[in-house]
Design an enzyme around this catalytic site. Structure first.
Site, mmCIF file in Angstrom:
data_model
loop_
_atom_site.group_PDB
_atom_site.id
_atom_site.type_symbol
_atom_site.label_atom_id
_atom_site.label_comp_id
_atom_site.label_asym_id
_atom_site.label_seq_id
_atom_site.Cartn_x
_atom_site.Cartn_y
_atom_site.Cartn_z
ATOM 1 N N SER A 269 0.835 -1.206 0.000
ATOM 2 C CA SER A 269 0.000 0.000 0.000
ATOM 3 C C SER A 269 0.863 1.247 0.000
ATOM 4 C CB SER A 269 -0.904 0.016 1.236
ATOM 5 O OG SER A 269 -1.765 -1.089 1.252
ATOM 6 N N ASP B 258 -7.938 3.446 10.538
ATOM 7 C CA ASP B 258 -7.636 2.117 9.998
ATOM 8 C C ASP B 258 -8.393 1.107 10.862
ATOM 9 O OD1 ASP B 258 -6.552 0.272 8.339
ATOM 10 O OD2 ASP B 258 -4.474 0.514 8.988
ATOM 11 N N LYS C 219 -0.404 1.545 16.600
ATOM 12 C CA LYS C 219 -1.820 1.192 16.480
ATOM 13 C C LYS C 219 -2.245 0.226 17.582
ATOM 14 C CE LYS C 219 -1.943 1.779 11.456
ATOM 15 N NZ LYS C 219 -2.170 1.118 10.146
#
Length: 512
Positions: free
Chosen positions: A195, A257, A289
Protein backbone atom coordinates in the site's frame (compact mmCIF):
# COMPACT_ATOMS: atom_id res chain seq x y z
CA UNK A 1 -36.33 14.71 -19.56
CA UNK A 2 -34.07 15.05 -22.60
CA UNK A 3 -30.66 16.67 -22.10
CA UNK A 4 -27.61 17.35 -24.27
CA UNK A 5 -24.31 15.74 -23.24
CA UNK A 6 -21.20 17.68 -22.34
CA UNK A 7 -18.38 15.25 -21.65
CA UNK A 8 -16.22 16.10 -18.62
CA UNK A 9 -12.70 14.73 -18.07
CA UNK A 10 -13.34 13.34 -14.58
CA UNK A 11 -12.75 9.68 -13.74
CA UNK A 12 -15.66 7.61 -12.50
CA UNK A 13 -19.40 7.69 -12.93
CA UNK A 14 -21.30 10.84 -12.21
CA UNK A 15 -22.92 13.91 -13.66
CA UNK A 16 -23.67 17.57 -13.09
CA UNK A 17 -26.97 19.19 -14.08
CA UNK A 18 -28.34 22.69 -13.78
CA UNK A 19 -30.47 23.58 -10.78
CA UNK A 20 -33.52 24.31 -12.99
CA UNK A 21 -33.36 20.81 -14.49
CA UNK A 22 -32.88 19.32 -11.04
CA UNK A 23 -36.07 21.05 -9.83
CA UNK A 24 -38.03 19.73 -12.79
CA UNK A 25 -36.77 16.21 -12.07
CA UNK A 26 -37.24 16.59 -8.32
CA UNK A 27 -33.68 15.59 -7.41
CA UNK A 28 -31.03 16.96 -5.04
CA UNK A 29 -27.24 16.65 -4.71
CA UNK A 30 -26.36 12.97 -4.24
CA UNK A 31 -29.58 11.62 -5.75
CA UNK A 32 -29.50 9.06 -8.54
CA UNK A 33 -30.47 9.34 -12.15
CA UNK A 34 -30.59 6.82 -14.96
CA UNK A 35 -29.12 8.09 -18.24
CA UNK A 36 -30.29 6.46 -21.49
CA UNK A 37 -28.50 6.90 -24.82
CA UNK A 38 -31.42 7.55 -27.14
CA UNK A 39 -29.76 6.06 -30.23
CA UNK A 40 -28.57 2.76 -28.70
CA UNK A 41 -30.91 2.32 -25.77
CA UNK A 42 -27.96 1.67 -23.44
CA UNK A 43 -28.36 3.03 -19.92
CA UNK A 44 -26.35 3.58 -16.75
CA UNK A 45 -27.06 4.81 -13.23
CA UNK A 46 -25.27 7.94 -12.00
CA UNK A 47 -25.04 10.07 -8.87
CA UNK A 48 -25.77 13.71 -9.63
CA UNK A 49 -24.37 17.04 -8.46
CA UNK A 50 -26.17 20.32 -9.05
CA UNK A 51 -24.83 23.65 -10.30
CA UNK A 52 -26.16 27.13 -10.98
CA UNK A 53 -23.23 28.41 -13.02
CA UNK A 54 -21.03 25.95 -14.92
CA UNK A 55 -23.87 24.61 -17.13
CA UNK A 56 -26.89 25.98 -18.89
CA UNK A 57 -30.33 24.40 -18.48
CA UNK A 58 -30.91 21.49 -20.86
CA UNK A 59 -27.29 20.27 -20.59
CA UNK A 60 -25.80 17.39 -18.57
CA UNK A 61 -22.08 17.11 -17.83
CA UNK A 62 -21.26 13.41 -17.81
CA UNK A 63 -18.06 11.90 -16.42
CA UNK A 64 -15.71 9.73 -18.48
CA UNK A 65 -16.72 6.24 -17.36
CA UNK A 66 -20.41 6.80 -18.08
CA UNK A 67 -19.67 8.38 -21.45
CA UNK A 68 -17.40 5.48 -22.41
CA UNK A 69 -19.86 2.83 -21.24
CA UNK A 70 -22.69 4.37 -23.23
CA UNK A 71 -20.63 5.52 -26.23
CA UNK A 72 -21.55 9.16 -25.73
CA UNK A 73 -19.85 12.23 -27.19
CA UNK A 74 -20.36 15.97 -26.81
CA UNK A 75 -23.70 17.05 -28.23
CA UNK A 76 -25.40 13.64 -28.05
CA UNK A 77 -28.92 13.54 -26.64
CA UNK A 78 -29.77 11.44 -23.61
CA UNK A 79 -32.96 10.72 -21.74
CA UNK A 80 -32.75 11.18 -17.98
CA UNK A 81 -35.00 9.60 -15.34
CA UNK A 82 -34.87 9.40 -11.57
CA UNK A 83 -33.46 6.06 -10.40
CA UNK A 84 -33.96 3.75 -7.44
CA UNK A 85 -30.97 3.57 -5.03
CA UNK A 86 -29.11 0.22 -5.03
CA UNK A 87 -29.97 -2.40 -2.42
CA UNK A 88 -26.63 -1.87 -0.73
CA UNK A 89 -27.87 1.46 0.67
CA UNK A 90 -30.29 -0.47 2.87
CA UNK A 91 -27.47 -2.74 4.07
CA UNK A 92 -25.18 0.20 4.84
CA UNK A 93 -27.99 1.71 6.90
CA UNK A 94 -28.30 -1.63 8.68
CA UNK A 95 -24.63 -1.42 9.67
CA UNK A 96 -25.13 2.17 10.81
CA UNK A 97 -27.87 0.83 13.10
CA UNK A 98 -25.40 -1.70 14.62
CA UNK A 99 -26.77 -4.60 12.60
CA UNK A 100 -24.85 -7.74 11.62
CA UNK A 101 -24.31 -8.08 7.87
CA UNK A 102 -24.69 -11.43 6.12
CA UNK A 103 -22.32 -12.74 3.45
CA UNK A 104 -24.79 -11.80 0.73
CA UNK A 105 -25.31 -8.29 2.10
CA UNK A 106 -21.57 -7.71 2.38
CA UNK A 107 -21.05 -8.93 -1.17
CA UNK A 108 -23.77 -6.57 -2.41
CA UNK A 109 -22.07 -3.59 -0.76
CA UNK A 110 -18.63 -4.48 -2.09
CA UNK A 111 -19.90 -5.25 -5.58
CA UNK A 112 -21.69 -1.89 -5.72
CA UNK A 113 -18.48 -0.18 -4.58
CA UNK A 114 -16.43 -1.79 -7.32
CA UNK A 115 -19.10 -1.22 -9.99
CA UNK A 116 -19.24 2.46 -8.93
CA UNK A 117 -22.91 2.24 -8.03
CA UNK A 118 -22.13 3.88 -4.67
CA UNK A 119 -21.07 7.49 -4.26
CA UNK A 120 -18.04 8.44 -2.19
CA UNK A 121 -20.41 9.69 0.51
CA UNK A 122 -22.14 6.31 0.66
CA UNK A 123 -18.84 4.43 0.86
CA UNK A 124 -17.82 6.83 3.62
CA UNK A 125 -21.01 5.96 5.51
CA UNK A 126 -20.14 2.25 5.34
CA UNK A 127 -16.54 2.80 6.46
CA UNK A 128 -17.65 5.09 9.28
CA UNK A 129 -20.37 2.70 10.47
CA UNK A 130 -17.85 -0.15 10.53
CA UNK A 131 -15.34 2.04 12.37
CA UNK A 132 -17.83 3.08 15.04
CA UNK A 133 -19.74 -0.20 15.45
CA UNK A 134 -16.99 -2.67 14.55
CA UNK A 135 -17.26 -5.98 12.68
CA UNK A 136 -17.26 -9.50 14.08
CA UNK A 137 -15.08 -12.21 12.54
CA UNK A 138 -17.89 -13.49 10.33
CA UNK A 139 -18.30 -10.02 8.80
CA UNK A 140 -14.52 -9.73 8.41
CA UNK A 141 -14.47 -13.04 6.56
CA UNK A 142 -17.38 -11.99 4.31
CA UNK A 143 -15.70 -8.66 3.56
CA UNK A 144 -12.41 -10.41 2.77
CA UNK A 145 -14.04 -12.90 0.41
CA UNK A 146 -16.10 -10.19 -1.27
CA UNK A 147 -12.99 -8.07 -1.85
CA UNK A 148 -11.24 -11.03 -3.47
CA UNK A 149 -14.20 -12.17 -5.57
CA UNK A 150 -14.77 -8.71 -7.06
CA UNK A 151 -11.20 -8.38 -8.33
CA UNK A 152 -8.51 -10.27 -10.18
CA UNK A 153 -6.62 -13.25 -8.75
CA UNK A 154 -3.18 -14.69 -9.39
CA UNK A 155 -2.32 -18.39 -9.41
CA UNK A 156 1.30 -19.50 -9.43
CA UNK A 157 2.59 -22.84 -10.64
CA UNK A 158 5.40 -22.98 -8.07
CA UNK A 159 4.69 -23.54 -4.39
CA UNK A 160 4.70 -22.51 -1.64
CA UNK A 161 3.75 -18.88 -2.20
CA UNK A 162 4.62 -16.78 0.86
CA UNK A 163 4.00 -13.20 1.93
CA UNK A 164 4.40 -10.75 4.80
CA UNK A 165 2.65 -7.64 6.02
CA UNK A 166 3.09 -5.05 8.74
CA UNK A 167 0.00 -3.40 10.15
CA UNK A 168 1.98 -0.15 10.43
CA UNK A 169 2.08 2.50 13.11
CA UNK A 170 5.86 2.50 13.46
CA UNK A 171 7.82 5.04 11.40
CA UNK A 172 10.74 3.82 9.32
CA UNK A 173 9.44 0.25 9.03
CA UNK A 174 11.21 -0.39 5.73
CA UNK A 175 11.88 -4.09 6.32
CA UNK A 176 9.98 -5.26 3.20
CA UNK A 177 12.84 -3.93 1.06
CA UNK A 178 15.11 -6.40 2.87
CA UNK A 179 12.75 -9.29 3.63
CA UNK A 180 11.45 -9.78 0.08
CA UNK A 181 14.91 -10.18 -1.53
CA UNK A 182 16.03 -12.51 1.28
CA UNK A 183 12.99 -14.73 0.74
CA UNK A 184 13.29 -14.67 -3.06
CA UNK A 185 17.02 -15.42 -2.80
CA UNK A 186 16.09 -18.56 -0.83
CA UNK A 187 14.11 -19.79 -3.85
CA UNK A 188 10.63 -18.97 -2.58
CA UNK A 189 7.85 -17.07 -4.37
CA UNK A 190 6.82 -13.78 -2.72
CA UNK A 191 4.55 -11.48 -4.79
CA UNK A 192 4.47 -8.48 -2.43
CA UNK A 193 1.64 -6.10 -3.20
CA UNK A 194 1.95 -3.09 -0.94
CA UNK A 195 0.00 0.00 0.00
CA UNK A 196 0.85 3.64 -0.14
CA UNK A 197 0.91 5.49 3.16
CA UNK A 198 -2.47 6.10 4.79
CA UNK A 199 -1.35 7.52 8.14
CA UNK A 200 2.44 7.11 7.84
CA UNK A 201 5.32 8.97 6.25
CA UNK A 202 5.97 6.30 3.63
CA UNK A 203 4.16 3.12 2.65
CA UNK A 204 6.18 0.32 1.09
CA UNK A 205 4.89 1.25 -2.38
CA UNK A 206 6.01 4.86 -1.79
CA UNK A 207 9.49 3.59 -0.91
CA UNK A 208 9.86 1.14 -3.80
CA UNK A 209 8.76 3.88 -6.19
CA UNK A 210 12.07 5.63 -5.43
CA UNK A 211 13.84 2.72 -7.13
CA UNK A 212 11.44 1.48 -9.81
CA UNK A 213 7.89 1.78 -11.14
CA UNK A 214 5.28 0.10 -8.93
CA UNK A 215 2.12 0.34 -11.08
CA UNK A 216 1.48 -2.99 -12.81
CA UNK A 217 -1.45 -5.19 -13.80
CA UNK A 218 -2.07 -8.52 -12.09
CA UNK A 219 -0.79 -10.33 -15.19
CA UNK A 220 2.43 -8.30 -15.16
CA UNK A 221 2.89 -8.98 -11.44
CA UNK A 222 2.58 -12.70 -12.07
CA UNK A 223 5.03 -12.65 -14.99
CA UNK A 224 7.63 -10.60 -13.10
CA UNK A 225 7.34 -12.74 -9.97
CA UNK A 226 7.81 -15.92 -11.97
CA UNK A 227 11.00 -14.46 -13.43
CA UNK A 228 12.62 -13.20 -10.22
CA UNK A 229 10.80 -14.94 -7.37
CA UNK A 230 9.56 -11.68 -5.92
CA UNK A 231 8.27 -8.18 -6.60
CA UNK A 232 7.32 -5.13 -4.56
CA UNK A 233 4.43 -3.35 -6.29
CA UNK A 234 1.50 -1.08 -5.49
CA UNK A 235 -1.65 -3.14 -4.96
CA UNK A 236 -3.88 -0.29 -6.13
CA UNK A 237 -2.87 -0.70 -9.77
CA UNK A 238 -3.40 -4.45 -10.01
CA UNK A 239 -7.21 -4.65 -9.71
CA UNK A 240 -6.57 -7.16 -6.93
CA UNK A 241 -9.19 -6.53 -4.22
CA UNK A 242 -10.12 -3.15 -5.79
CA UNK A 243 -12.69 -2.39 -3.08
CA UNK A 244 -9.82 -2.13 -0.61
CA UNK A 245 -8.40 0.85 -2.46
CA UNK A 246 -11.79 2.57 -2.42
CA UNK A 247 -11.98 2.06 1.34
CA UNK A 248 -8.42 3.39 1.76
CA UNK A 249 -9.39 6.54 -0.17
CA UNK A 250 -12.14 7.16 2.37
CA UNK A 251 -9.96 6.34 5.38
CA UNK A 252 -7.12 8.59 4.28
CA UNK A 253 -8.54 12.04 5.23
CA UNK A 254 -9.58 10.75 8.66
CA UNK A 255 -6.30 8.84 9.26
CA UNK A 256 -8.29 5.83 10.46
CA UNK A 257 -7.64 2.12 10.00
CA UNK A 258 -10.58 0.18 11.48
CA UNK A 259 -9.56 -3.20 12.90
CA UNK A 260 -11.96 -5.40 10.91
CA UNK A 261 -11.40 -3.53 7.66
CA UNK A 262 -7.64 -3.66 8.25
CA UNK A 263 -7.71 -7.45 8.66
CA UNK A 264 -9.90 -7.85 5.58
CA UNK A 265 -7.66 -5.51 3.59
CA UNK A 266 -4.50 -7.42 4.46
CA UNK A 267 -5.92 -10.92 4.05
CA UNK A 268 -7.78 -10.16 0.82
CA UNK A 269 -4.57 -9.01 -0.88
CA UNK A 270 -2.72 -12.10 0.37
CA UNK A 271 -5.49 -14.51 -0.60
CA UNK A 272 -5.86 -12.96 -4.07
CA UNK A 273 -2.18 -13.49 -4.94
CA UNK A 274 -2.34 -17.12 -3.85
CA UNK A 275 -0.31 -16.78 -0.64
CA UNK A 276 -0.29 -19.99 1.37
CA UNK A 277 1.92 -18.85 4.24
CA UNK A 278 1.89 -15.33 5.69
CA UNK A 279 3.68 -13.54 8.52
CA UNK A 280 1.91 -10.54 10.04
CA UNK A 281 4.09 -7.99 11.84
CA UNK A 282 2.24 -6.38 14.77
CA UNK A 283 4.29 -3.56 16.34
CA UNK A 284 3.36 -2.80 19.94
CA UNK A 285 3.97 0.47 21.77
CA UNK A 286 2.25 3.43 23.40
CA UNK A 287 2.14 5.44 20.15
CA UNK A 288 1.51 2.59 17.67
CA UNK A 289 -1.82 1.19 16.48
CA UNK A 290 -1.59 -1.59 19.10
CA UNK A 291 -0.70 -0.40 22.58
CA UNK A 292 -0.43 -3.55 24.71
CA UNK A 293 0.72 -7.16 24.38
CA UNK A 294 -2.79 -8.27 25.30
CA UNK A 295 -4.28 -6.32 22.38
CA UNK A 296 -1.56 -7.66 20.09
CA UNK A 297 -2.39 -11.27 21.00
CA UNK A 298 -6.10 -10.67 20.38
CA UNK A 299 -5.36 -9.13 16.98
CA UNK A 300 -2.99 -12.01 16.16
CA UNK A 301 -5.71 -14.53 17.00
CA UNK A 302 -8.10 -12.74 14.64
CA UNK A 303 -5.56 -12.77 11.80
CA UNK A 304 -4.82 -16.45 12.39
CA UNK A 305 -8.55 -17.30 12.52
CA UNK A 306 -9.35 -15.48 9.26
CA UNK A 307 -6.31 -17.11 7.65
CA UNK A 308 -7.53 -20.53 8.75
CA UNK A 309 -10.99 -19.87 7.29
CA UNK A 310 -9.34 -18.96 3.98
CA UNK A 311 -6.99 -21.96 4.01
CA UNK A 312 -3.84 -19.94 4.72
CA UNK A 313 -1.20 -20.63 7.36
CA UNK A 314 -0.67 -17.41 9.30
CA UNK A 315 1.83 -16.59 12.02
CA UNK A 316 2.11 -13.24 13.76
CA UNK A 317 5.25 -11.54 15.01
CA UNK A 318 4.66 -9.10 17.84
CA UNK A 319 7.48 -6.59 17.52
CA UNK A 320 8.96 -3.68 19.48
CA UNK A 321 7.24 -0.45 18.53
CA UNK A 322 8.41 2.16 21.02
CA UNK A 323 10.68 3.84 18.48
CA UNK A 324 11.31 3.93 14.72
CA UNK A 325 12.81 0.96 12.90
CA UNK A 326 16.27 2.18 12.00
CA UNK A 327 16.96 5.89 11.98
CA UNK A 328 15.38 7.05 8.71
CA UNK A 329 11.77 8.16 8.18
CA UNK A 330 10.57 9.18 4.71
CA UNK A 331 10.97 7.61 1.22
CA UNK A 332 14.50 8.55 0.11
CA UNK A 333 15.95 8.35 3.60
CA UNK A 334 14.44 4.92 4.23
CA UNK A 335 15.39 3.49 0.84
CA UNK A 336 18.98 4.63 1.26
CA UNK A 337 19.13 3.03 4.70
CA UNK A 338 17.65 -0.27 3.49
CA UNK A 339 20.02 -0.40 0.54
CA UNK A 340 22.98 0.24 2.82
CA UNK A 341 22.01 -2.82 4.88
CA UNK A 342 21.72 -4.95 1.73
CA UNK A 343 25.14 -3.62 0.71
CA UNK A 344 26.66 -4.89 3.95
CA UNK A 345 26.22 -2.14 6.55
CA UNK A 346 26.12 -3.51 10.09
CA UNK A 347 23.85 -0.78 11.40
CA UNK A 348 21.17 0.18 12.28
CA UNK A 349 20.70 -2.88 14.46
CA UNK A 350 16.94 -2.48 14.84
CA UNK A 351 16.42 -2.63 11.06
CA UNK A 352 18.70 -5.62 10.57
CA UNK A 353 17.39 -7.61 13.54
CA UNK A 354 13.73 -7.08 12.67
CA UNK A 355 14.29 -7.93 8.99
CA UNK A 356 16.10 -11.21 9.62
CA UNK A 357 13.61 -12.17 12.36
CA UNK A 358 10.58 -11.75 10.06
CA UNK A 359 12.36 -13.39 7.11
CA UNK A 360 13.43 -16.21 9.38
CA UNK A 361 9.86 -17.02 10.38
CA UNK A 362 8.85 -17.26 6.71
CA UNK A 363 11.83 -19.48 5.91
CA UNK A 364 10.84 -21.82 8.73
CA UNK A 365 7.16 -21.87 7.74
CA UNK A 366 8.10 -22.75 4.15
CA UNK A 367 10.41 -25.57 5.22
CA UNK A 368 13.60 -23.86 4.05
CA UNK A 369 14.99 -23.84 7.58
CA UNK A 370 14.37 -25.88 10.69
CA UNK A 371 12.46 -24.25 13.52
CA UNK A 372 14.85 -21.90 15.27
CA UNK A 373 17.21 -21.79 12.30
CA UNK A 374 15.39 -19.36 10.03
CA UNK A 375 16.96 -16.21 11.41
CA UNK A 376 20.48 -17.59 10.92
CA UNK A 377 19.66 -18.55 7.33
CA UNK A 378 18.19 -15.09 6.65
CA UNK A 379 21.29 -13.45 8.12
CA UNK A 380 23.51 -15.61 5.91
CA UNK A 381 21.59 -14.68 2.74
CA UNK A 382 21.93 -11.02 3.71
CA UNK A 383 25.63 -11.20 4.59
CA UNK A 384 26.60 -13.17 1.47
CA UNK A 385 25.21 -10.54 -0.90
CA UNK A 386 22.60 -12.95 -2.29
CA UNK A 387 19.77 -10.72 -1.08
CA UNK A 388 21.35 -7.63 -2.67
CA UNK A 389 21.77 -9.44 -5.98
CA UNK A 390 18.15 -10.59 -5.86
CA UNK A 391 16.96 -7.07 -5.04
CA UNK A 392 18.81 -5.78 -8.08
CA UNK A 393 16.96 -8.36 -10.18
CA UNK A 394 13.65 -7.17 -8.73
CA UNK A 395 14.49 -3.52 -9.44
CA UNK A 396 15.46 -4.42 -13.00
CA UNK A 397 12.35 -6.48 -13.75
CA UNK A 398 10.19 -3.59 -12.52
CA UNK A 399 11.97 -1.16 -14.84
CA UNK A 400 14.38 0.53 -12.45
CA UNK A 401 18.17 0.91 -12.46
CA UNK A 402 19.63 -2.20 -10.80
CA UNK A 403 23.08 -0.68 -10.22
CA UNK A 404 21.73 2.03 -7.89
CA UNK A 405 23.60 2.40 -4.61
CA UNK A 406 22.53 3.77 -1.26
CA UNK A 407 24.80 6.80 -1.70
CA UNK A 408 22.94 7.74 -4.89
CA UNK A 409 19.68 8.40 -3.05
CA UNK A 410 19.74 11.80 -1.41
CA UNK A 411 17.41 13.50 1.10
CA UNK A 412 15.72 16.83 0.43
CA UNK A 413 17.98 19.84 -0.09
CA UNK A 414 16.41 21.84 2.75
CA UNK A 415 17.19 20.63 6.25
CA UNK A 416 17.11 21.68 9.89
CA UNK A 417 19.05 20.08 12.73
CA UNK A 418 17.09 19.96 15.99
CA UNK A 419 19.39 20.38 19.04
CA UNK A 420 19.08 18.76 22.45
CA UNK A 421 17.61 21.35 24.85
CA UNK A 422 19.60 19.98 27.81
CA UNK A 423 22.37 17.48 28.45
CA UNK A 424 21.07 14.06 29.33
CA UNK A 425 19.56 11.01 27.69
CA UNK A 426 16.91 10.49 25.01
CA UNK A 427 14.10 8.96 27.07
CA UNK A 428 11.32 8.73 24.49
CA UNK A 429 10.50 9.02 20.79
CA UNK A 430 6.88 9.73 19.99
CA UNK A 431 6.05 7.77 16.83
CA UNK A 432 2.92 9.76 16.10
CA UNK A 433 4.75 13.04 16.53
CA UNK A 434 7.65 11.96 14.31
CA UNK A 435 5.26 10.83 11.58
CA UNK A 436 3.32 14.10 11.79
CA UNK A 437 6.50 16.17 11.45
CA UNK A 438 7.72 14.03 8.52
CA UNK A 439 4.38 14.33 6.73
CA UNK A 440 4.32 18.08 7.34
CA UNK A 441 7.76 18.21 5.72
CA UNK A 442 6.18 16.66 2.61
CA UNK A 443 6.52 12.89 3.00
CA UNK A 444 5.54 10.63 1.34
CA UNK A 445 4.63 12.71 -1.72
CA UNK A 446 7.93 14.59 -1.64
CA UNK A 447 10.42 11.72 -1.77
CA UNK A 448 13.26 13.67 -0.17
CA UNK A 449 11.19 14.74 2.82
CA UNK A 450 11.46 13.07 6.20
CA UNK A 451 13.40 12.77 9.43
CA UNK A 452 16.74 11.24 10.38
CA UNK A 453 16.95 10.26 14.05
CA UNK A 454 20.50 11.14 15.08
CA UNK A 455 19.84 9.90 18.63
CA UNK A 456 17.51 7.10 19.72
CA UNK A 457 16.21 6.01 23.13
CA UNK A 458 19.04 5.63 25.65
CA UNK A 459 21.53 7.77 23.74
CA UNK A 460 23.49 10.23 25.87
CA UNK A 461 23.59 13.72 24.37
CA UNK A 462 25.05 17.08 25.25
CA UNK A 463 23.04 20.27 25.16
CA UNK A 464 23.07 21.60 21.60
CA UNK A 465 23.92 18.26 19.94
CA UNK A 466 21.62 17.25 17.08
CA UNK A 467 18.96 14.77 18.19
CA UNK A 468 17.14 14.60 14.83
CA UNK A 469 17.24 16.28 11.44
CA UNK A 470 14.24 17.31 9.34
CA UNK A 471 14.58 17.21 5.53
CA UNK A 472 12.26 18.72 2.92
CA UNK A 473 12.18 19.27 -0.82
CA UNK A 474 10.61 22.70 -0.36
CA UNK A 475 11.50 25.51 2.02
CA UNK A 476 7.90 26.29 2.97
CA UNK A 477 7.36 22.64 3.96
CA UNK A 478 10.46 22.70 6.15
CA UNK A 479 9.22 25.85 7.89
CA UNK A 480 5.86 24.23 8.66
CA UNK A 481 7.56 21.04 9.84
CA UNK A 482 9.69 23.08 12.27
CA UNK A 483 6.52 24.64 13.67
CA UNK A 484 5.04 21.16 14.19
CA UNK A 485 8.26 19.96 15.79
CA UNK A 486 8.16 22.83 18.30
CA UNK A 487 4.52 22.06 19.06
CA UNK A 488 4.80 18.27 19.37
CA UNK A 489 8.30 17.86 20.82
CA UNK A 490 8.57 14.26 19.48
CA UNK A 491 12.03 13.52 20.95
CA UNK A 492 12.35 13.94 24.71
CA UNK A 493 15.72 14.48 26.38
CA UNK A 494 16.01 14.48 30.15
CA UNK A 495 18.97 14.85 32.48
CA UNK A 496 19.37 12.90 35.69
CA UNK A 497 17.88 15.89 37.54
CA UNK A 498 14.17 15.85 36.67
CA UNK A 499 13.08 18.74 38.89
CA UNK A 500 14.23 21.00 41.72
CA UNK A 501 11.82 21.75 44.53
CA UNK A 502 13.11 24.48 46.89
CA UNK A 503 12.19 24.65 50.57
CA UNK A 504 10.13 27.81 50.22
CA UNK A 505 7.76 26.09 47.80
CA UNK A 506 6.93 23.48 50.44
CA UNK A 507 6.29 26.21 53.00
CA UNK A 508 3.96 27.95 50.56
CA UNK A 509 2.09 24.66 50.00
CA UNK A 510 1.57 24.35 53.74
CA UNK A 511 0.19 27.86 53.95
CA UNK A 512 -2.30 27.04 51.14
Amino acid sequence: MQLVVQRVDIAGRGAVIHQEDARRLGVFDGDRLRVIHQETGKSAPIVVDITTSILTPGTIALYNVTCSDLGLSDGDAVEVHTAIPPASIKFIRKKMDKGHLTAEEMMTIVRDMVNENLSLNEITAFVTASYINGMDLDEVEWLTRAMVDTGEKIEFGSHPVVDKHSIGGVPGNKITLIVVPIIAAAGLTIPKTSSRAITGAGGTADLMEVLAPVNFTATEVQTMTERTGGVIVWGGSTNIAPADDLIIRVEYPFKIDERGQMIASVMAKKFAVGAEMVVIDIPVGPTTKVHTMQDARRLAQDFIEIGSRLGMQVECAVTYGDSPVGRAIGPNLEVSEALSVLEGAEKPNSLIEKSVAIAGILLEMAGKAQRGGGEEMARSLLASGAALEKFREIIAVQGGKPDVRSSDILPGEFKAAIPAPVSGYVVSLNNTGLITVARTAGAPHDKGAGIYCNAKIGTQVRKGETIYTIYADRKEHLDRALEEARRLYPVVVEGMLLDRIPQDSIELDRMD
